[in-house]
Scaffold this motif. Structure first.
Motif, PDB file in Angstrom:
ATOM      1  N   ASN A 292      18.813  54.366   4.053  1.00  0.00           N
ATOM      2  CA  ASN A 292      18.144  55.337   4.804  1.00  0.00           C
ATOM      3  C   ASN A 292      18.507  54.912   6.251  1.00  0.00           C
ATOM      4  O   ASN A 292      18.434  53.934   6.708  1.00  0.00           O
ATOM      5  N   PRO A 293      19.149  55.883   6.879  1.00  0.00           N
ATOM      6  CA  PRO A 293      19.845  55.446   8.306  1.00  0.00           C
ATOM      7  C   PRO A 293      18.948  55.714   9.375  1.00  0.00           C
ATOM      8  O   PRO A 293      18.827  56.229  10.350  1.00  0.00           O
ATOM      9  N   ASN A 294      17.924  54.747   9.251  1.00  0.00           N
ATOM     10  CA  ASN A 294      16.927  54.620  10.388  1.00  0.00           C
ATOM     11  C   ASN A 294      17.345  53.407  11.237  1.00  0.00           C
ATOM     12  O   ASN A 294      16.541  53.113  12.196  1.00  0.00           O
TER      13      ASN A 294
ATOM     14  N   TRP B  55      21.623  47.544   9.653  1.00  0.00           N
ATOM     15  CA  TRP B  55      20.993  46.794   8.515  1.00  0.00           C
ATOM     16  C   TRP B  55      20.637  45.588   8.976  1.00  0.00           C
ATOM     17  O   TRP B  55      21.242  44.642   9.797  1.00  0.00           O
TER      18      TRP B  55
ATOM     19  N   PHE C 291      23.929  58.604   2.365  1.00  0.00           N
ATOM     20  CA  PHE C 291      22.863  58.470   3.190  1.00  0.00           C
ATOM     21  C   PHE C 291      21.555  59.342   2.780  1.00  0.00           C
ATOM     22  O   PHE C 291      21.645  60.436   2.677  1.00  0.00           O
TER      23      PHE C 291
ATOM     24  N   ASP D 245      18.827  60.797   3.888  1.00  0.00           N
ATOM     25  CA  ASP D 245      18.277  61.063   4.897  1.00  0.00           C
ATOM     26  C   ASP D 245      17.516  62.534   5.077  1.00  0.00           C
ATOM     27  O   ASP D 245      17.586  63.280   5.948  1.00  0.00           O
TER      28      ASP D 245
ATOM     29  N   PRO E 105      15.810  59.859  10.689  1.00  0.00           N
ATOM     30  CA  PRO E 105      17.073  59.082  10.804  1.00  0.00           C
ATOM     31  C   PRO E 105      17.460  58.872  12.383  1.00  0.00           C
ATOM     32  O   PRO E 105      16.995  59.324  13.238  1.00  0.00           O
TER      33      PRO E 105
ATOM     34  N   ALA F 212      22.821  55.217  13.452  1.00  0.00           N
ATOM     35  CA  ALA F 212      22.616  54.539  12.351  1.00  0.00           C
ATOM     36  C   ALA F 212      23.515  54.644  11.211  1.00  0.00           C
ATOM     37  O   ALA F 212      24.082  53.861  10.566  1.00  0.00           O
ATOM     38  N   TYR F 213      24.047  55.907  11.354  1.00  0.00           N
ATOM     39  CA  TYR F 213      25.235  56.347  10.268  1.00  0.00           C
ATOM     40  C   TYR F 213      26.395  55.685  10.719  1.00  0.00           C
ATOM     41  O   TYR F 213      26.845  54.759   9.570  1.00  0.00           O
ATOM     42  N   ASP F 214      27.035  55.457  11.587  1.00  0.00           N
ATOM     43  CA  ASP F 214      28.004  54.870  12.038  1.00  0.00           C
ATOM     44  C   ASP F 214      27.736  53.278  11.969  1.00  0.00           C
ATOM     45  O   ASP F 214      28.539  52.360  11.575  1.00  0.00           O
TER      46      ASP F 214
ATOM     47  N   ILE G 227      25.868  51.602  10.153  1.00  0.00           N
ATOM     48  CA  ILE G 227      25.592  50.925   8.860  1.00  0.00           C
ATOM     49  C   ILE G 227      27.112  51.125   8.343  1.00  0.00           C
ATOM     50  O   ILE G 227      27.377  49.950   7.600  1.00  0.00           O
TER      51      ILE G 227
ATOM     52  N   LYS H 138      26.088  62.460   3.058  1.00  0.00           N
ATOM     53  CA  LYS H 138      24.834  62.561   3.882  1.00  0.00           C
ATOM     54  C   LYS H 138      23.943  63.628   3.051  1.00  0.00           C
ATOM     55  O   LYS H 138      24.474  65.008   2.807  1.00  0.00           O
TER      56      LYS H 138
END
Length: 573
Positions: free
Chosen positions: A115-117, A120, A146, A148, A156, A160-162, A164, A180
């Motif tokens: 979960n891209p919140n 990590w 992801f 999301d 999200p 956070a995507y990058d 992670i 995604k």
């Protein structure tokens, strides 16, 4: 230390060096043998400052031997220990158990579904460590997907995507594909339409409380028997955004009398008024629940094995209803317990860490007090050390405790031999020197590698010592790399005695720095910042370089500030 004890230290060091070298089929490592050596011989501890130097010489001789000669020598001096190593090697090559029914699949395919919140935390590393290791073992495939599809309660974070993916790279893994879920809404809609036509889903306008009462009593929802055309029409209206949050949901038709109420007619889609933060997904208002979205994706991506927490057992049971409608085969599932982490005051929770950063109580995701991968990376801990610790936990369904000391031990094994030594005195006490000591001290850069040379430390007319190293009146101490001094009339008087006074056990060895030419250091630690002064050469080290501050621990040089202060991040002892 007398000659008899020294000989015993050499014998024990040889045994442990051979054990280390034979077990790992490589050169022995002084950092790796110190723990077992001191553990087996507790009486060595009072000579802890001398033991590494003695062990280093022994290790050098051991490493000059071929593997066959090392094994032969170990069989001669410690045959039982050699037999144990060989038995362990035969019994288990891997920390992780074999995947169930792996040979029944053309390819082992797994997914990491964050979960891209936020970046990590340490616990998140377990999943990529394990599936990445399985991918390598089975020459398989794994993706990052992801999950999301909740733009409101698990909203999200665009960064956070990058972040992670950077954390994954730090751990040493590159996914075979990246998805995604918020890009795949039309795919989920298509499968929902198919499910409706199969009679497996219906639209429901009951309030949460109303449906809960019906569900708990095993009574069907009054909307359950709508015809498929009506359900499709209302679902299309959901997709078009004609309903607001809470007005209508799409439910999967299961068994309304199922013994587990959580599985009765669960929600597959709901309305969310809050726009998704990704521009590409911001127009959608009808969003799938994770169990529907993940279940569909696992089938379409041909996932063969799923690893998930023991608390998510109901997810597999819910998804099996969908799989049965579509006549799909469900993947193999491994459930495991949670990871619990020691050593940190901050809870291992993305939301908690985010709140502390927002409140200014943490400096960021890489604050050394934060239990995050970015923090460990900035401290100079290698991703490989984390992966090895995580795979060592196995896949038990029980909750497991991860000791940070295991990560530190792994990292020490990786960096000890390549990391040069330096002196750092924390909040030192200044003491004048007398008796004409040498103008320069030349301790080695590394005790096991004479070829690297020595440090050139100007001595000056006074030194800084840590409080616990201050000698008593008329007491002698050995300033490491410089010589023997006696504390007389508030001055350290150089005595000119040789190293035998240390070997005889009468003189403590301490580290020090020159008072005038040392450089200021701010060392960031898990317990807060520590200030001190280091030998002059530390000011010339490049950012990212690792050092071992003798008798303090390993640290990563982070930067040199405008006031010539060096900022370092403490890694571990």
């Amino acid at each position: 230390m007398n000659d008899e004890l020294r000989e015993r230290v050499e014998r024990e060091a040889e045994k442990h060096a051979l054990l280390n070298a034979v077990k790992h089929e490589s050169d022995a490592d002084v950092g790796a043998i110190m723990g077992p050596l001191m553990g087996d011989n507790p009486d060595f501890r009072e000579h802890g400052d001398e033991i590494p130097g003695i062990a280093g010489g022994v290790i050098g001789r051991v490493n000059d031997l071929s593997y066959e000669d090392k094994r032969a020598r170990l069989e001669e001096i410690a045959p039982e220990e050699l037999a144990e190593i060989e038995a362990e090697d035969e019994e288990d090559e891997h920390d992780l158990p074999d995947l169930p029914n792996a040979d029944e699949y053309d390819e082992v395919r797994m997914r990491c579904a964050p979960n891209p919140n936020g970046p990590w935390h340490v616990g998140h590393a377990r999943m990529p460590a394990v599936i990445g290791t399985y991918r390598e073992r089975y020459d398989g495939w794994f993706c990052v997907r992801f999950d999301d599809t909740d733009p409101e309660t698990k909203r999200p974070d665009l960064e956070a995507y990058d972040a992670i993916l950077e954390d994954l790279d730090y751990l040493g893994f590159e996914p075979d594909a990246i998805y995604k879920a918020s890009d795949r809404l039309e795919t989920y809609y298509d499968h929902a339409r198919d499910l409706i036509e199969l009679g497996g889903a219906y639209t429901c306008s009951c309030s949460g409380e109303e449906f809960s009462e019906l569900k708990n009593s095993g009574e069907p929802c009054p909307h359950r028997d709508k015809d498929a055309d009506t359900v499709l029409e209302e679902f299309e209206a959901m997709i078009d955004g004609e309903y607001s949050s809470g007005e209508l949901v799409l439910r999967v038709k299961t068994d309304i009398e199922h013994k587990n109420p959580a599985l009765r007619d669960w929600v597959a889609f709901r309305m969310i008024d809050t726009p998704h933060p990704r521009e590409e997904a911001s127009d959608y208002r009808c969003w799938p629940m994770l169990d529907f979205q993940s279940g569909v994706d696992d089938h379409l991506l041909e996932i063969s094995h799923i690893i998930r927490g023991i608390d998510l057992q109901d997810s597999a049971k819910r998804q099996r209803f969908v799989y049965d409608y579509f006549d799909w085969e469900y993947p193999e599932v491994i459930h495991w317990g949670h990871v619990q982490l020691d050593d940190y005051d901050v809870k291992m929770s993305t939301s908690t860490i985010s709140e502390l950063i927002a409140a200014g109580e943490l400096d960021g995701w890489d604050d050394p007090r934060a239990p995050t991968l970015k923090s460990l990376r900035r401290r100079g801990i290698r991703g490989e050390a984390i992966v090895d610790a995580m795979t060592g936990l196995g896949t038990s369904t029980s909750d497991v405790d991860l000791a940070m000391s295991s990560i530190y031990a792994n990292n020490r094994d990786l960096i000890d031999e390549e990391t040069d030594r330096r002196f750092l005195v924390r909040d030192g006490n200044q003491i004048p020197l007398g008796g004409s000591p040498p103008d320069e001290a030349n301790p080695p850069l590394h005790p096991n590698h004479e070829e690297r040379g020595v440090r050139e430390i100007p001595v000056g007319d006074s030194v800084l010592l840590e409080s616990e190293d201050l000698p008593g009146r008329e007491e002698r101490i050995w300033l490491k790399g410089l010589g023997c001094f006696q504390f007389t009339r508030d001055t350290l008087q150089y005595t000119g005695e040789d190293i035998d006074v240390v070997r005889e056990g009468d003189v403590d060895v301490v580290h020090w720095v020159p008072a005038s030419e040392s450089v200021p250091v701010r060392m960031r630690t898990m317990d807060g910042d520590v200030t001190g002064r280091a030998e002059p050469g530390v000011g010339d080290l490049e950012p990212d370089e690792m050092v071992q501050f003798e008798r303090v621990g390993f640290a990563r040089i982070d930067r040199h500030e405008d006031d010539e202060k060096t900022v370092a991040y403490y890694a571990h002892p």
